[in-house]
Design an enzyme around this catalytic site. Structure first.
Site, mmCIF file in Angstrom:
data_model
loop_
_atom_site.group_PDB
_atom_site.id
_atom_site.type_symbol
_atom_site.label_atom_id
_atom_site.label_comp_id
_atom_site.label_asym_id
_atom_site.label_seq_id
_atom_site.Cartn_x
_atom_site.Cartn_y
_atom_site.Cartn_z
ATOM 1 N N LYS B 204 0.840 -1.203 0.000
ATOM 2 C CA LYS B 204 0.000 0.000 0.000
ATOM 3 C C LYS B 204 0.876 1.253 0.000
ATOM 4 O O LYS B 204 0.692 2.152 -0.802
ATOM 5 C CB LYS B 204 -0.874 -0.032 1.242
ATOM 6 C CG LYS B 204 -2.068 0.882 1.209
ATOM 7 C CD LYS B 204 -2.856 0.646 2.516
ATOM 8 C CE LYS B 204 -4.237 1.232 2.479
ATOM 9 N NZ LYS B 204 -5.010 0.785 3.659
ATOM 10 N N GLU B 210 10.356 -5.249 4.031
ATOM 11 C CA GLU B 210 10.606 -6.574 3.469
ATOM 12 C C GLU B 210 10.268 -6.604 1.979
ATOM 13 O O GLU B 210 11.002 -7.179 1.161
ATOM 14 C CB GLU B 210 9.772 -7.642 4.195
ATOM 15 C CG GLU B 210 10.146 -7.851 5.658
ATOM 16 C CD GLU B 210 9.356 -6.958 6.606
ATOM 17 O OE1 GLU B 210 8.817 -5.917 6.148
ATOM 18 O OE2 GLU B 210 9.292 -7.287 7.801
ATOM 19 N N GLY B 265 -5.213 -3.740 4.972
ATOM 20 C CA GLY B 265 -4.401 -4.807 4.387
ATOM 21 C C GLY B 265 -5.023 -6.177 4.544
ATOM 22 O O GLY B 265 -5.096 -6.954 3.590
ATOM 23 N N ARG B 266 -5.504 -6.498 5.743
ATOM 24 C CA ARG B 266 -6.033 -7.845 5.982
ATOM 25 C C ARG B 266 -7.431 -8.029 5.406
ATOM 26 O O ARG B 266 -7.993 -9.112 5.509
ATOM 27 C CB ARG B 266 -5.981 -8.173 7.469
ATOM 28 C CG ARG B 266 -6.728 -7.213 8.372
ATOM 29 C CD ARG B 266 -6.375 -7.440 9.834
ATOM 30 N NE ARG B 266 -6.944 -6.439 10.711
ATOM 31 C CZ ARG B 266 -6.392 -5.260 11.005
ATOM 32 N NH1 ARG B 266 -5.236 -4.926 10.462
ATOM 33 N NH2 ARG B 266 -6.969 -4.421 11.842
ATOM 34 N N GLU B 351 -4.959 -9.610 14.411
ATOM 35 C CA GLU B 351 -4.554 -8.243 14.095
ATOM 36 C C GLU B 351 -5.752 -7.300 14.205
ATOM 37 O O GLU B 351 -5.604 -6.132 14.557
ATOM 38 C CB GLU B 351 -3.932 -8.163 12.686
ATOM 39 C CG GLU B 351 -3.263 -6.818 12.408
ATOM 40 C CD GLU B 351 -2.302 -6.856 11.220
ATOM 41 O OE1 GLU B 351 -1.085 -6.913 11.449
ATOM 42 O OE2 GLU B 351 -2.761 -6.836 10.062
ATOM 43 N N HIS B 382 -3.129 -36.843 14.574
ATOM 44 C CA HIS B 382 -1.895 -37.559 14.892
ATOM 45 C C HIS B 382 -0.851 -36.606 15.463
ATOM 46 O O HIS B 382 0.326 -36.947 15.521
ATOM 47 C CB HIS B 382 -1.360 -38.246 13.643
ATOM 48 C CG HIS B 382 -2.313 -39.249 13.069
ATOM 49 N ND1 HIS B 382 -2.234 -40.595 13.345
ATOM 50 C CD2 HIS B 382 -3.397 -39.101 12.268
ATOM 51 C CE1 HIS B 382 -3.215 -41.232 12.715
ATOM 52 N NE2 HIS B 382 -3.931 -40.346 12.057
ATOM 53 N N LYS B 505 8.720 -1.928 14.280
ATOM 54 C CA LYS B 505 9.261 -1.403 13.024
ATOM 55 C C LYS B 505 10.332 -0.356 13.288
ATOM 56 O O LYS B 505 11.394 -0.358 12.659
ATOM 57 C CB LYS B 505 8.136 -0.753 12.198
ATOM 58 C CG LYS B 505 7.343 -1.684 11.336
ATOM 59 C CD LYS B 505 6.433 -0.856 10.404
ATOM 60 C CE LYS B 505 5.274 -1.704 9.908
ATOM 61 N NZ LYS B 505 4.297 -0.905 9.135
#
Lengths: 539, 539
Positions: B204, B210, B265-266, B351, B382, B505
């Protein structure tokens, strides 16, 4: 006496109330020797547990608790091969699998050592034949792909290791893993050629529902390709304790690798269950993995409790669970190669210590295994870390890093590691932004400073590998195995059984029979409606 | 008034004490209409919440609580485009992205509708050019591989959808996802050819650390292959709100897809962030995904609270969190295609609702988002299911299944689904094995019956899709978005900001500067030692 009645436990409960008001960074100021007693190093693997609300006094009490629970004797009994898995009347000898062959370091019966040596030779021979193209497919083609069919302990461990060692030199054979039933096996087989594909069927009992169903699907695929039922002999191996069943399935006797009742599924990657590792990266990589685990074993067996890394790791975890009452443990490797580690630890810890009955056959009065969950960093910073910093729940986090990375540039790796260190610092310090009235926006009545502040004082630990190698990975996994054992000893539960999975298995078998026969058995209205919908859709 | 002071909240607290002694299966006996009020169906998606400790009286109180929190008004405000994200002074209009273009159903400003229509046309045109081989690489080669570079919301949603729709007809273009820094991008690029590879940089701000680092690495790879900096124009697109930065990076203007501040974003996979989905399976599959989500939106907006599936889902979850005080929520799709769903929900819920400050700017007195975790079934049976059945913690589980599967045989699929239904039955019923003294083995003092018994009365819910299609997946994800919103409304927190990620950050940026410059800043002894080790290893 139940562990929660011990003097050390009761004093720890009292201390937990008191230390609530203390901040972790204040403990660093007050205790110059803090990093000493809350960290440890074993052969290239460093563990730092100091960013937690543990004072020297609490640490001493935790060691006392371990002593009152006879931890040292329990560790000796584990290595000696005593019947530590008492509900199944078995020892738990995963550590024996990691001993250098024929060194005679401990006093186990020679028969187990001989069995292990024979298995290792069989594994060596098989991998050599594959690599020299002597072990070919039915039509004489070189084997290019190996599919491991197994679930739970016959899957997660080897898959984690193969994924983690992706930067090691490959043997040239691609290894695939199929665990679940459903479309998974079809999805994997779509891209493979039967002539050059080999299957490993990994099931201790050779009776695991999902594994056998997938194995039969794979066998049909091979039969279909060659129109010859003898073809299975050139395309299948088994890792199992049930040789007869594997033979009946159509597997060559010399392709049947042994398993033993003294190795539990979730502790079995060190046995022939590790065959996919040896195939993917060579037997020497597998042996280096065992050597790394053995180094951790030796440390765990011989070091004093106060300097024993798996013990310290376990005790800080126990402090979080039983005294701080944190609900879960978050695991965040800052390394894509360890992306399966949270799932591996879910099995290791939650299947080992997700128990509520003590060796006195009583329901325990305290919590046992925390819920284990996590994800890879720094991805997780952009996902669930919001809650770790500002949520209502305090969740201890374990970071895992490698100081160097063979395939990552310096810029990439520095960025990754800087993010990891910054998270552990931020979680501890918080932002402590003062709530200022003048930041209040008139329109929506929002005081931004209040929303931006992070409380801090949230604990984390960091495990540092010099590099991610077979050795350090072996040591890391052994560290987790032993910390799980230590916690099980203190909780007075059996970390080596798993009775809780039986009920679901038997009900699944009933429901499957019902679906196949079209019968209508009695169920609660919810299950009945779910079944009705499934039967309708399948009709 | 804080929500925990409301009459309904206080009465629910009292009810939670009383119902502790009741068993879920007794509630089925006592309430013939139970499945009616605790289940719901929306366009091929059925949700069953009945296997929980919720009685009719509790259900009524939960609806009252929602009313006392003005939920209906909040839902209307969400769809109307009110400033529901009050700390950032923005609306949250992910639902607008899913509306059929130009239907004029709601009253949003035309400019947003126009922006969306323009974006959709851009997306259509781009995918058409790719499919007709008009959008080729710098040297004229057909694009075979598309790499999406993005992290968090710019990664998890599209990756989940592309993985989940693997049985849909592929466009023939392989889509890859790179989120993390470190070796990941190098690992992906190893197998790709620069001439036929295209990159989407999704950020955005076009300033995500990253993502930009990975994008620069990809650009260097393209530059290196063509020895021409103009090559980036034929190999890069961006999805961003920062057009200038994308242009400076070297991306063609018509390859820059918009993002808007009114989509978090999410919640963004429905925007141009979904471009990888449209590339992998065609624009029509993407539109079917939007249509499925829109069907859920319409239901959520229009249905009464008592018949509103996202509302019921949210209220049962709230009951578990705030009144039963369960600590976490386990998510187990019995479908490999949904293996990324637990990670997706970790971001969406933790979040969104991992917050502790109410709209009154006060620290809340109650828990907000539970920890979300899980894994695929039957694999998880399992692994960690031992703890779900016999551990000391009660963890509600959500099962997700598809009644049919296009790539799975009837035997495989029946086995999978039988296991799922059996688990929900077993968790509720338990085994109730009587503890018999005669099962006590003399040697180790073990009463096996005590160790084998499962207590039962552990809640679960089941979400059933007729089939896993773009439509049902869209509806499923919208269901989770809306239940997250409902919980946020009742907890009186802002589900649309994420201030907690800021501190890490800024500290990471400081530490990275320190590593690069070789400076020694002041840190706590733990962070200082970690940094010392890293600097030594890098030197």
């Amino acid at each position: 006496m139940p562990v929660d009645k011990l003097a050390a436990w009761q004093e720890l409960t009292r201390q937990a109330e008191e230390i609530k008001e203390v901040r972790i960074d204040e403990l660093f100021d007050a205790e110059p020797e803090r990093l000493n007693y809350l960290s440890g190093e074993v052969d290239g693997l460093y563990g730092d547990l100091s960013k937690s609300l543990v004072s020297k006094q609490i640490f001493t009490l935790l060691i006392e608790l371990a002593e009152q629970c006879h931890l040292s004797e329990a560790i000796a009994a584990l290595f000696r091969g005593d019947t530590v898995n008492r509900t199944e009347n078995r020892p738990a000898l995963h550590t024996l699998l990691r001993e250098p062959v024929a060194t005679g370091e401990t006093a186990h019966s020679d028969s187990k050592r001989n069995d292990i040596a024979t298995m290792r030779k069989q594994l060596n021979d098989f991998c050599s034949r594959l690599n020299r193209n002597e072990q070919t497919g039915h039509s004489g083609e070189r084997i290019c792909d190996v599919v491991n069919i197994g679930i739970g302990g016959s899957n997660i461990g080897p898959e984690l290791v193969c994924d983690a060692l992706r930067n090691e030199v490959s043997s040239g054979i691609n290894v695939h893993f199929v665990a679940n039933v459903g479309g998974d096996i079809h999805h994997v087989l779509t891209d493979l050629d039967p002539a050059s594909t080999f299957f490993i069927v990994a099931s201790k009992s050779f009776n695991t529902q999902e594994t056998l169903l997938n194995a039969r699907t794979a066998r049909d695929w091979i039969f279909g390709a060659f129109s010859n039922t003898a073809a299975s002999k050139a395309h299948f191996a088994a890792v199992t304790a049930n040789e007869d069943a594997a033979l009946s399935f159509g597997i060559e006797k010399h392709h049947i690798f042994p398993m033993w009742e003294w190795v539990g599924g979730r502790y079995s990657l060190w046995s022939a269950i590790g065959l996919p590792i040896a195939i993917a990266f060579g037997v020497s990589a597998f042996e280096r993995l065992l050597a790394g685990a053995h180094a951790m074993d030796t440390h765990f067996r011989d070091a004093n409790l106060e300097q024993n890394l798996p013990v310290i790791h376990a005790l800080v975890g126990l402090w979080h669970t039983n005294f701080c009452r944190y609900e879960s443990q978050c695991v965040v490797p800052y390394d894509d190669r360890l992306r399966l580690l949270p799932a591996y630890l879910q099995q290791l810890e939650m299947e080992s210590n997700g128990k509520r009955i003590s060796f006195d056959n009583e329901i325990v009065n305290y919590d046992t295994s925390p819920t284990i969950w996590g994800g890879v960093g720094s991805n997780s910073q952009h996902a669930f870390f919001q809650q770790l910093h500002q949520g209502t729940r305090v969740t201890p986090i374990e970071f895992i890093i490698a100081l160097t990375h063979p395939q990552s540039s310096e810029e990439h790796h520095s960025t990754l590691i800087a993010n990891c260190f910054a998270q552990s610092e931020a979680l501890m310090l918080g932002s402590r932004v003062a709530v200022r009235q003048d930041e209040q926006t008139a329109e929506h009545g929002i005081n931004l400073a209040a929303h931006r502040a992070s409380p801090g004082n949230r604990p984390s630990s960091t495990i540092v590998m010099d590099a991610l190698t077979p050795e350090s990975l072996g040591a890391l996994l052994a560290l987790y195995e032993h910390q799980t054992f230590v916690q099980g000893v203190i909780w007075d539960i059996n970390s080596f059984d798993q009775w809780g999975v039986e009920l679901g298995k038997s009900l699944a078998s009933n429901i499957l029979d019902e679906i196949r026969s079209g019968a209508h058995e009695r169920h609660d209205p919810s299950t009945a409606e779910l079944l009705r919908r499934f039967k309708n859709a399948s009709a």
